[in-house]
Design a protein around this motif. Structure first.
Motif, PDB file in Angstrom:
ATOM      1  N   VAL A 167    -108.471 -24.285 -43.865  1.00 28.46           N
ATOM      2  CA  VAL A 167    -109.210 -24.835 -44.994  1.00 28.46           C
ATOM      3  C   VAL A 167    -108.608 -26.139 -45.499  1.00 28.46           C
ATOM      4  CG1 VAL A 167    -107.930 -23.490 -46.693  1.00 28.46           C
ATOM      5  CG2 VAL A 167    -110.262 -24.249 -47.206  1.00 28.46           C
ATOM      6  N   ASN A 168    -107.313 -26.306 -45.430  1.00 30.58           N
ATOM      7  CA  ASN A 168    -106.667 -27.506 -45.962  1.00 30.58           C
ATOM      8  C   ASN A 168    -106.337 -28.534 -44.886  1.00 30.58           C
ATOM      9  OD1 ASN A 168    -106.628 -26.567 -48.662  1.00 30.58           O
ATOM     10  ND2 ASN A 168    -104.818 -25.311 -48.214  1.00 30.58           N
ATOM     11  N   LEU A 169    -106.856 -28.351 -43.684  1.00 30.65           N
ATOM     12  CA  LEU A 169    -106.562 -29.243 -42.575  1.00 30.65           C
ATOM     13  C   LEU A 169    -107.718 -30.209 -42.346  1.00 30.65           C
ATOM     14  CD1 LEU A 169    -105.054 -26.616 -40.098  1.00 30.65           C
ATOM     15  CD2 LEU A 169    -103.841 -28.082 -41.712  1.00 30.65           C
ATOM     16  N   THR A 170    -107.393 -31.434 -42.054  1.00 26.34           N
ATOM     17  CA  THR A 170    -108.418 -32.449 -41.800  1.00 26.34           C
ATOM     18  C   THR A 170    -108.350 -32.999 -40.383  1.00 26.34           C
ATOM     19  OG1 THR A 170    -106.957 -34.160 -42.704  1.00 26.34           O
ATOM     20  CG2 THR A 170    -108.534 -33.124 -44.219  1.00 26.34           C
ATOM     21  N   ASP A 171    -107.184 -32.960 -39.769  1.00 23.89           N
ATOM     22  CA  ASP A 171    -107.035 -33.462 -38.411  1.00 23.89           C
ATOM     23  C   ASP A 171    -107.700 -32.501 -37.424  1.00 23.89           C
ATOM     24  OD1 ASP A 171    -105.650 -35.333 -36.428  1.00 23.89           O
ATOM     25  OD2 ASP A 171    -104.925 -33.362 -35.800  1.00 23.89           O
ATOM     26  N   LEU A 231    -107.162 -22.532 -35.504  1.00 27.38           N
ATOM     27  CA  LEU A 231    -108.184 -21.570 -35.084  1.00 27.38           C
ATOM     28  C   LEU A 231    -107.789 -20.871 -33.787  1.00 27.38           C
ATOM     29  CD1 LEU A 231    -111.471 -23.569 -35.849  1.00 27.38           C
ATOM     30  CD2 LEU A 231    -110.536 -21.618 -37.120  1.00 27.38           C
ATOM     31  N   SER A 232    -107.204 -21.615 -32.867  1.00 22.49           N
ATOM     32  CA  SER A 232    -106.789 -21.019 -31.601  1.00 22.49           C
ATOM     33  C   SER A 232    -105.708 -19.964 -31.803  1.00 22.49           C
ATOM     34  CB  SER A 232    -106.294 -22.114 -30.660  1.00 22.49           C
ATOM     35  OG  SER A 232    -105.841 -21.572 -29.440  1.00 22.49           O
ATOM     36  N   TRP A 233    -104.705 -20.283 -32.621  1.00 25.65           N
ATOM     37  CA  TRP A 233    -103.639 -19.324 -32.879  1.00 25.65           C
ATOM     38  C   TRP A 233    -104.165 -18.112 -33.645  1.00 25.65           C
ATOM     39  CZ3 TRP A 233     -99.345 -18.809 -30.456  1.00 25.65           C
ATOM     40  CH2 TRP A 233     -98.716 -19.914 -29.888  1.00 25.65           C
ATOM     41  N   PHE A 234    -105.094 -18.340 -34.569  1.00 22.70           N
ATOM     42  CA  PHE A 234    -105.678 -17.231 -35.304  1.00 22.70           C
ATOM     43  C   PHE A 234    -106.390 -16.277 -34.358  1.00 22.70           C
ATOM     44  CE2 PHE A 234    -109.509 -15.379 -37.187  1.00 22.70           C
ATOM     45  CZ  PHE A 234    -108.952 -14.619 -38.201  1.00 22.70           C
ATOM     46  N   ALA A 235    -107.214 -16.817 -33.469  1.00 19.00           N
ATOM     47  CA  ALA A 235    -107.960 -15.970 -32.529  1.00 19.00           C
ATOM     48  C   ALA A 235    -107.009 -15.217 -31.608  1.00 19.00           C
ATOM     49  CB  ALA A 235    -108.927 -16.825 -31.721  1.00 19.00           C
ATOM     50  N   GLU A 236    -105.989 -15.913 -31.089  1.00 16.16           N
ATOM     51  CA  GLU A 236    -105.043 -15.263 -30.186  1.00 16.16           C
ATOM     52  C   GLU A 236    -104.288 -14.142 -30.895  1.00 16.16           C
ATOM     53  OE1 GLU A 236    -101.056 -16.344 -27.545  1.00 16.16           O
ATOM     54  OE2 GLU A 236    -102.332 -17.946 -28.340  1.00 16.16           O
ATOM     55  N   THR A 237    -103.878 -14.384 -32.125  1.00 14.93           N
ATOM     56  CA  THR A 237    -103.150 -13.357 -32.877  1.00 14.93           C
ATOM     57  C   THR A 237    -104.016 -12.122 -33.122  1.00 14.93           C
ATOM     58  OG1 THR A 237    -101.828 -15.061 -33.992  1.00 14.93           O
ATOM     59  CG2 THR A 237    -101.908 -12.872 -35.011  1.00 14.93           C
ATOM     60  N   ALA A 266    -118.081 -18.751 -35.373  1.00 15.54           N
ATOM     61  CA  ALA A 266    -118.204 -18.334 -33.977  1.00 15.54           C
ATOM     62  C   ALA A 266    -117.035 -17.445 -33.565  1.00 15.54           C
ATOM     63  CB  ALA A 266    -118.274 -19.571 -33.075  1.00 15.54           C
ATOM     64  N   ILE A 267    -115.826 -17.820 -33.976  1.00 14.22           N
ATOM     65  CA  ILE A 267    -114.651 -17.011 -33.648  1.00 14.22           C
ATOM     66  C   ILE A 267    -114.720 -15.653 -34.337  1.00 14.22           C
ATOM     67  CG2 ILE A 267    -112.157 -16.842 -33.997  1.00 14.22           C
ATOM     68  CD1 ILE A 267    -111.970 -19.819 -33.453  1.00 14.22           C
ATOM     69  N   GLY A 268    -115.144 -15.641 -35.602  1.00 17.26           N
ATOM     70  CA  GLY A 268    -115.255 -14.373 -36.315  1.00 17.26           C
ATOM     71  C   GLY A 268    -116.259 -13.443 -35.670  1.00 17.26           C
ATOM     72  N   ASP A 310    -119.977  -3.534 -38.293  1.00 18.01           N
ATOM     73  CA  ASP A 310    -119.588  -4.582 -37.361  1.00 18.01           C
ATOM     74  C   ASP A 310    -119.907  -5.960 -37.938  1.00 18.01           C
ATOM     75  OD1 ASP A 310    -118.790  -2.706 -35.343  1.00 18.01           O
ATOM     76  OD2 ASP A 310    -120.913  -2.376 -34.939  1.00 18.01           O
ATOM     77  N   ALA A 311    -121.036  -6.064 -38.620  1.00 13.99           N
ATOM     78  CA  ALA A 311    -121.383  -7.335 -39.268  1.00 13.99           C
ATOM     79  C   ALA A 311    -120.385  -7.681 -40.368  1.00 13.99           C
ATOM     80  CB  ALA A 311    -122.799  -7.260 -39.834  1.00 13.99           C
ATOM     81  N   ALA A 312    -119.937  -6.659 -41.100  1.00 12.35           N
ATOM     82  CA  ALA A 312    -118.922  -6.893 -42.137  1.00 12.35           C
ATOM     83  C   ALA A 312    -117.605  -7.349 -41.511  1.00 12.35           C
ATOM     84  CB  ALA A 312    -118.705  -5.618 -42.949  1.00 12.35           C
ATOM     85  N   ASP A 313    -117.261  -6.778 -40.344  1.00 14.48           N
ATOM     86  CA  ASP A 313    -116.060  -7.225 -39.640  1.00 14.48           C
ATOM     87  C   ASP A 313    -116.184  -8.686 -39.226  1.00 14.48           C
ATOM     88  OD1 ASP A 313    -114.855  -4.759 -39.875  1.00 14.48           O
ATOM     89  OD2 ASP A 313    -115.486  -4.050 -37.901  1.00 14.48           O
ATOM     90  N   ALA A 314    -117.371  -9.071 -38.750  1.00 12.58           N
ATOM     91  CA  ALA A 314    -117.593 -10.456 -38.347  1.00 12.58           C
ATOM     92  C   ALA A 314    -117.431 -11.404 -39.538  1.00 12.58           C
ATOM     93  CB  ALA A 314    -118.986 -10.610 -37.736  1.00 12.58           C
ATOM     94  N   PHE A 315    -117.964 -11.002 -40.675  1.00 12.59           N
ATOM     95  CA  PHE A 315    -117.836 -11.829 -41.880  1.00 12.59           C
ATOM     96  C   PHE A 315    -116.374 -11.942 -42.307  1.00 12.59           C
ATOM     97  CE2 PHE A 315    -117.652 -12.349 -46.495  1.00 12.59           C
ATOM     98  CZ  PHE A 315    -118.426 -13.492 -46.657  1.00 12.59           C
ATOM     99  N   ALA A 316    -115.643 -10.830 -42.252  1.00 12.46           N
ATOM    100  CA  ALA A 316    -114.229 -10.849 -42.652  1.00 12.46           C
ATOM    101  C   ALA A 316    -113.403 -11.717 -41.706  1.00 12.46           C
ATOM    102  CB  ALA A 316    -113.679  -9.419 -42.684  1.00 12.46           C
ATOM    103  N   PHE A 317    -113.625 -11.577 -40.384  1.00  8.08           N
ATOM    104  CA  PHE A 317    -112.913 -12.419 -39.423  1.00  8.08           C
ATOM    105  C   PHE A 317    -113.223 -13.896 -39.650  1.00  8.08           C
ATOM    106  CE2 PHE A 317    -112.622  -8.622 -36.450  1.00  8.08           C
ATOM    107  CZ  PHE A 317    -111.241  -8.556 -36.487  1.00  8.08           C
ATOM    108  N   SER A 318    -114.503 -14.198 -39.894  1.00  8.97           N
ATOM    109  CA  SER A 318    -114.903 -15.592 -40.101  1.00  8.97           C
ATOM    110  C   SER A 318    -114.240 -16.178 -41.342  1.00  8.97           C
ATOM    111  CB  SER A 318    -116.423 -15.680 -40.216  1.00  8.97           C
ATOM    112  OG  SER A 318    -117.061 -15.199 -39.053  1.00  8.97           O
ATOM    113  N   ALA A 319    -114.202 -15.395 -42.415  1.00  8.19           N
ATOM    114  CA  ALA A 319    -113.585 -15.875 -43.652  1.00  8.19           C
ATOM    115  C   ALA A 319    -112.101 -16.138 -43.456  1.00  8.19           C
ATOM    116  CB  ALA A 319    -113.806 -14.861 -44.770  1.00  8.19           C
ATOM    117  N   ARG A 320    -111.419 -15.271 -42.744  1.00  9.73           N
ATOM    118  CA  ARG A 320    -109.986 -15.465 -42.497  1.00  9.73           C
ATOM    119  C   ARG A 320    -109.732 -16.640 -41.567  1.00  9.73           C
ATOM    120  NH1 ARG A 320    -108.667  -9.617 -40.556  1.00  9.73           N
ATOM    121  NH2 ARG A 320    -106.751 -10.600 -39.842  1.00  9.73           N
TER     122      ARG A 320
END
Length: 221
Positions: free
Chosen positions: A83-87, A95-101, A188-190, A67-77
């Protein structure tokens, strides 16, 4: 009859009759045992784990290394999604769309609510010339609209042993200026996604679990 005798004589007489009919009695007890064993799944549904199971040290359920490995994988994704967004708004949207998907991939009931709000630049100055309609009045009398779209998402993990009348709500703030930035929100989302995945596979919850992703960007009101 046995009940017309003295208590001692009645017990002796009833015991004698049981011994005389021991084959029938044994068969009846055997059939009763079979019925009880077959009805165990039905009886098991009446055994629930209450809210005390969420207290530290009061539950045998554990968050394993997988489960911890899943959390790390979700967080990394999640972090890779922005990663390339500044706004700030673009990061939140990613992040919202990622979590919903990911929640929909897990097969959960997901609901998203969008509403109007004030943008980040307005939040700090909305008490200085901002009216209730969400506009800023300049010195020349001109007005600038400050409304932006806000977005809250929640997912429900249905408990297999619950009628659905009770639930536990966990809330995660996303986009708050008080956090350590997108990396913290991604972590947190991961972690939340891994925990939701863990609960979906568990058989012991007695209450529905609701995970609420709150839009905490400045100016959400």
């Amino acid at each position: 009859p046995c009940f017309a005798m003295a208590p001692r004589d009645a017990l002796v007489a009833c015991a004698g009759r049981l011994l005389d009919n021991h084959r029938r009695v044994s068969l009846l007890l055997y059939l009763l045992g079979v019925v009880l064993v077959c009805s165990y799944p039905l009886l098991q549904r009446r055994v629930f784990i209450d809210e005390n199971a969420f207290l530290h040290g009061h539950s045998a359920a554990g968050f394993s290394g997988k489960d911890a490995a899943d959390a790390f994988a979700f967080s990394a994704r999640a972090e890779a999604a922005c990663v390339n967004l500044t706004d700030v708004d673009a990061v939140f949207t990613a992040l919202s769309w990622f979590a919903e998907t990911e929640l929909r991939v897990l097969g959960l009931d997901v609901t998203t609510r969008e509403y109007g709000g004030l943008n980040q630049g307005t939040y700090a100055s909305r008490h200085r010339g901002t009216n209730q309609a969400g506009t800023i009045r300049g010195r020349d009398g001109s007005s600038t609209s400050t409304k932006t779209t806000r977005r809250n998402t929640h997912a429900v993990v249905r408990a297999s042993k619950s009628p659905g009348r009770e639930g536990v709500v966990f809330a995660t703030l996303v986009g708050s200026p008080d956090t350590d930035g997108p990396e913290a929100d991604a972590a947190a989302i991961g972690t939340g996604l891994a925990f939701v995945k863990f609960l979906k596979a568990a058989k012991w919850p007695a209450k529905d679990f609701v995970w609420l992703l709150l839009d905490a960007r400045a100016g959400t009101g």
